[in-house]
Motif scaffolding. Structure first.
Motif, PDB file in Angstrom:
ATOM      1  N   TYR A 179       0.813  -1.217   0.000  1.00  0.00           N
ATOM      2  CA  TYR A 179       0.000   0.000   0.000  1.00  0.00           C
ATOM      3  C   TYR A 179       0.844   1.264   0.000  1.00  0.00           C
ATOM      4  N   THR A 180       1.865   1.336   0.831  1.00  0.00           N
ATOM      5  CA  THR A 180       2.684   2.553   0.900  1.00  0.00           C
ATOM      6  C   THR A 180       3.315   2.854  -0.452  1.00  0.00           C
ATOM      7  N   GLU A 181       3.760   1.836  -1.157  1.00  0.00           N
ATOM      8  CA  GLU A 181       4.347   2.053  -2.484  1.00  0.00           C
ATOM      9  C   GLU A 181       3.284   2.522  -3.478  1.00  0.00           C
ATOM     10  N   ARG A 182       2.078   1.961  -3.405  1.00  0.00           N
ATOM     11  CA  ARG A 182       1.000   2.420  -4.291  1.00  0.00           C
ATOM     12  C   ARG A 182       0.675   3.881  -4.015  1.00  0.00           C
ATOM     13  N   VAL A 183       0.647   4.251  -2.744  1.00  0.00           N
ATOM     14  CA  VAL A 183       0.400   5.654  -2.377  1.00  0.00           C
ATOM     15  C   VAL A 183       1.508   6.540  -2.925  1.00  0.00           C
ATOM     16  N   ARG A 184       2.736   6.133  -2.716  1.00  0.00           N
ATOM     17  CA  ARG A 184       3.878   6.926  -3.167  1.00  0.00           C
ATOM     18  C   ARG A 184       3.825   7.143  -4.674  1.00  0.00           C
ATOM     19  N   GLN A 185       3.529   6.090  -5.412  1.00  0.00           N
ATOM     20  CA  GLN A 185       3.470   6.208  -6.865  1.00  0.00           C
ATOM     21  C   GLN A 185       2.341   7.129  -7.318  1.00  0.00           C
ATOM     22  N   SER A 186       1.211   7.073  -6.616  1.00  0.00           N
ATOM     23  CA  SER A 186       0.075   7.913  -7.028  1.00  0.00           C
ATOM     24  C   SER A 186       0.323   9.385  -6.757  1.00  0.00           C
ATOM     25  N   LEU A 187       1.165   9.696  -5.773  1.00  0.00           N
ATOM     26  CA  LEU A 187       1.411  11.086  -5.391  1.00  0.00           C
ATOM     27  C   LEU A 187       2.698  11.659  -5.982  1.00  0.00           C
ATOM     28  N   LEU A 188       3.497  10.820  -6.619  1.00  0.00           N
ATOM     29  CA  LEU A 188       4.742  11.304  -7.209  1.00  0.00           C
ATOM     30  C   LEU A 188       4.466  12.209  -8.400  1.00  0.00           C
ATOM     31  N   THR A 189       5.231  13.293  -8.494  1.00  0.00           N
ATOM     32  CA  THR A 189       5.186  14.157  -9.662  1.00  0.00           C
ATOM     33  C   THR A 189       5.986  13.517 -10.792  1.00  0.00           C
ATOM     34  N   GLU A 190       5.433  13.531 -11.985  1.00  0.00           N
ATOM     35  CA  GLU A 190       6.114  12.921 -13.124  1.00  0.00           C
ATOM     36  C   GLU A 190       7.422  13.651 -13.438  1.00  0.00           C
ATOM     37  N   GLY A 191       8.472  12.887 -13.678  1.00  0.00           N
ATOM     38  CA  GLY A 191       9.740  13.477 -14.075  1.00  0.00           C
ATOM     39  C   GLY A 191       9.690  13.951 -15.517  1.00  0.00           C
ATOM     40  N   PRO A 192      10.689  14.736 -15.955  1.00  0.00           N
ATOM     41  CA  PRO A 192      10.680  15.303 -17.304  1.00  0.00           C
ATOM     42  C   PRO A 192      10.729  14.253 -18.407  1.00  0.00           C
ATOM     43  N   GLU A 193      11.205  13.056 -18.063  1.00  0.00           N
ATOM     44  CA  GLU A 193      11.307  12.006 -19.087  1.00  0.00           C
ATOM     45  C   GLU A 193      10.003  11.221 -19.231  1.00  0.00           C
ATOM     46  N   GLU A 194       9.062  11.381 -18.308  1.00  0.00           N
ATOM     47  CA  GLU A 194       7.797  10.645 -18.360  1.00  0.00           C
ATOM     48  C   GLU A 194       6.806  11.353 -19.269  1.00  0.00           C
ATOM     49  N   GLU A 195       6.050  10.558 -20.018  1.00  0.00           N
ATOM     50  CA  GLU A 195       5.116  11.125 -20.986  1.00  0.00           C
ATOM     51  C   GLU A 195       3.754  11.384 -20.346  1.00  0.00           C
ATOM     52  N   VAL A 196       3.284  12.622 -20.412  1.00  0.00           N
ATOM     53  CA  VAL A 196       1.944  12.987 -19.990  1.00  0.00           C
ATOM     54  C   VAL A 196       1.330  13.810 -21.118  1.00  0.00           C
ATOM     55  N   THR A 197      -0.005  13.916 -21.137  1.00  0.00           N
ATOM     56  CA  THR A 197      -0.647  14.646 -22.238  1.00  0.00           C
ATOM     57  C   THR A 197      -0.420  16.152 -22.115  1.00  0.00           C
ATOM     58  N   TYR A 198      -0.371  16.671 -20.889  1.00  0.00           N
ATOM     59  CA  TYR A 198       0.024  18.064 -20.667  1.00  0.00           C
ATOM     60  C   TYR A 198       0.436  18.230 -19.208  1.00  0.00           C
ATOM     61  N   ARG A 199       1.288  19.213 -18.964  1.00  0.00           N
ATOM     62  CA  ARG A 199       1.815  19.481 -17.623  1.00  0.00           C
ATOM     63  C   ARG A 199       1.369  20.857 -17.147  1.00  0.00           C
ATOM     64  N   VAL A 200       1.152  20.937 -15.841  1.00  0.00           N
ATOM     65  CA  VAL A 200       0.761  22.208 -15.216  1.00  0.00           C
ATOM     66  C   VAL A 200       1.511  22.352 -13.898  1.00  0.00           C
ATOM     67  N   LEU A 201       1.471  23.542 -13.346  1.00  0.00           N
ATOM     68  CA  LEU A 201       1.891  23.703 -11.961  1.00  0.00           C
ATOM     69  C   LEU A 201       0.689  23.384 -11.093  1.00  0.00           C
ATOM     70  N   ASN A 202       0.782  22.302 -10.340  1.00  0.00           N
ATOM     71  CA  ASN A 202      -0.282  21.933  -9.406  1.00  0.00           C
ATOM     72  C   ASN A 202      -0.159  22.743  -8.116  1.00  0.00           C
ATOM     73  N   HIS A 203      -1.295  23.055  -7.507  1.00  0.00           N
ATOM     74  CA  HIS A 203      -1.283  23.628  -6.158  1.00  0.00           C
ATOM     75  C   HIS A 203      -0.709  22.609  -5.185  1.00  0.00           C
ATOM     76  N   GLY A 204      -1.166  21.357  -5.285  1.00  0.00           N
ATOM     77  CA  GLY A 204      -0.573  20.272  -4.523  1.00  0.00           C
ATOM     78  C   GLY A 204      -1.265  19.898  -3.232  1.00  0.00           C
ATOM     79  N   ASP A 205      -2.178  20.749  -2.747  1.00  0.00           N
ATOM     80  CA  ASP A 205      -2.831  20.441  -1.469  1.00  0.00           C
ATOM     81  C   ASP A 205      -4.210  21.093  -1.411  1.00  0.00           C
ATOM     82  N   LEU A 206      -5.016  20.820  -2.437  1.00  0.00           N
ATOM     83  CA  LEU A 206      -6.329  21.464  -2.550  1.00  0.00           C
ATOM     84  C   LEU A 206      -7.378  20.728  -1.728  1.00  0.00           C
ATOM     85  N   TRP A 207      -7.522  21.168  -0.479  1.00  0.00           N
ATOM     86  CA  TRP A 207      -8.627  20.684   0.337  1.00  0.00           C
ATOM     87  C   TRP A 207      -9.232  21.875   1.064  1.00  0.00           C
ATOM     88  N   LEU A 208     -10.304  21.642   1.816  1.00  0.00           N
ATOM     89  CA  LEU A 208     -11.124  22.732   2.315  1.00  0.00           C
ATOM     90  C   LEU A 208     -10.350  23.770   3.103  1.00  0.00           C
TER      91      LEU A 208
END
Length: 424
Positions: A237-266
């Motif tokens: 589980y900890t590894e699955r969490v880590r992977q889901s929250l990791l920011t993609e490196g420059p070599e990883e392919e994504v459809t588009y990149r943005v600056l995320n706020h990173g902690d959008l909660w109430l």
């Protein structure tokens, strides 16, 4: 417990210096000032926030907000590891003014993404002084209502769409802008190589799964197959969490990149209303706490926000509408900013959303219990109480995970995750 007091270094002399540097009024004579703690336990886990009202030059008054890192070693070490102070100061002083200019249309009221930053120092403590958003009519929403209604969520999606658009226009300007992102915004709350011993957030998330399995073992409304899938996830589980929250490196392919706020909660957003007494008249949202910004897939912001902020019925029934609204705002911001590269499609938005979909499981098991916790006398929500294995922390987690509203909300999240194969 005695109310926290403003640290002595934030005195009349320093306040005078701040006013002189920002308002070009010389000389400034501070006549008097008052200060009080502005946050309750659970409002902010890494900082103490004070409101300061400064009376100066005879008849002038200005309200300020001072944000000071808490004097707690776990928080200090974690903050230093993630470079949150330098990141937040850079965001407020450099990026937010530039982003506002990019997406504000000529002849209209400027789009603002956060409070104006007046002062920042690391000596003797990490401290940032801002304008007071409450004085501008903004306030936090009442999180005891089980989350935000559709109107509030629509405001968030419009604003984060413009924020993401501005970040894309900004980084497309040239090498200096790209270098700033590369130097300062490569990760959010998790970095490559982190584990529970080095990252207390991962420890908090693991505790969330453990506690959920403990308290939900006899819930009649929870499909036993889902419980067994979660139990089987424990070693990974900890590894699955880590992977889901990791920011993609420059070599990883994504459809588009943005600056995320990173902690959008109430607790990291404030709203303005046409009628202060009527939450149905919400007109704008302002984000706070830009400590975890990161340059990567927008899925990080979208999943985190849309699982932690809306009421259950909004999350269950209006997700597609909210993502479409986000996309419309994103495209509008890119047009206003004269973006010259391919504009992301709605298909691209869904691809990035699905890329980070496990964040929904993490939110359901670890964030929603905190957000939906019913008021309980004698309970103090601190980062230590949320992430440690101490007896008090265990007692608080038991209260959180047995809440009626939480039980209803998490079941639907887990059922959807199970149907999509996210628990395999």
């Amino acid at each position: 417990m005695a109310e926290k007091q403003l640290p002595s270094f934030l005195n009349a002399s320093l306040l005078q210096q701040i006013l002189e540097e920002n308002f070009q009024e010389c000389p400034v004579q501070v006549d008097k000032f008052t200060a009080r703690i502005a946050t309750k336990p659970g409002d902010n886990y890494s900082s103490d926030v004070f409101t300061i009202v400064v009376h100066y030059n005879g008849s002038k008054v200005i309200p300020l907000v001072a944000k000071i890192v808490v004097d707690e070693q776990t928080i200090k070490s974690f903050s230093e590891t993630l470079s949150v102070f330098n990141k937040e100061v850079s965001t407020f002083r450099t990026l937010l003014p530039a982003f506002s200019q990019i997406v504000s249309k000529v002849g209209t009221k400027p789009v603002k993404f956060g409070a104006r930053c007046y002062y920042a120092t690391r000596d003797p403590s990490d401290t940032i002084v801002f304008e007071d958003l409450k004085a501008l009519g903004y306030r936090m929403a009442d999180r005891t209502r089980g989350g935000l209604d559709l109107a509030h969520c629509e405001q968030i999606m419009r604003k984060i769409g413009l924020f993401h658009a501005a970040s894309m226009v900004y980084v497309s300007r040239g090498p200096a802008e790209r270098q700033l992102y590369a130097d300062r915004y490569t990760h959010s709350m998790v970095r490559p190589g982190d584990d529970e011993s080095s990252n207390p957030a991962l420890r908090l998330f693991r505790n969330g799964l453990d506690k959920f399995l403990e308290v939900s073992a006899d819930w009649p409304e929870l499909d036993r197959a889902i419980w067994c899938k979660l139990d089987a996830l424990k070693p990974h589980y900890t590894e699955r969490v880590r992977q889901s929250l990791l920011t993609e490196g420059p070599e990883e392919e994504v459809t588009y990149r943005v600056l995320n706020h990173g902690d959008l909660w109430l607790n990291n957003m404030m709203f303005r209303y046409d009628d202060a007494a009527d939450e149905g008249t919400v007109r704008d949202v302002m984000f706070v706490d830009y400590q975890l910004c990161n340059y990567g897939s927008p899925g990080l912001d979208l999943l985190y926000c849309l699982h932690n902020c809306p009421r259950m019925e909004v999350r269950e029934n209006r997700m597609e509408h909210l993502l479409q609204l986000y996309h419309q705002s994103l495209c509008e911001g890119l047009r206003t900013g004269d973006y010259r590269e391919p504009v992301p499609s709605m298909t691209d938005v869904w691809k990035e959303y699905e890329r980070h979909e496990f964040i929904g499981v993490v939110s359901g098991l670890s964030m929603l219990p905190i957000i939906l916790m019913e008021h309980t006398d004698g309970v103090e929500l601190t980062f230590e109480n949320l992430s440690s294995d101490a007896e008090q922390a265990e007692r608080i987690r038991t209260i959180q995970y047995q809440g009626k509203l939480y039980r209803r909300s998490v079941i639907s999240i887990l059922e959807r995750a199970y149907a999509k194969g996210l628990l395999d």
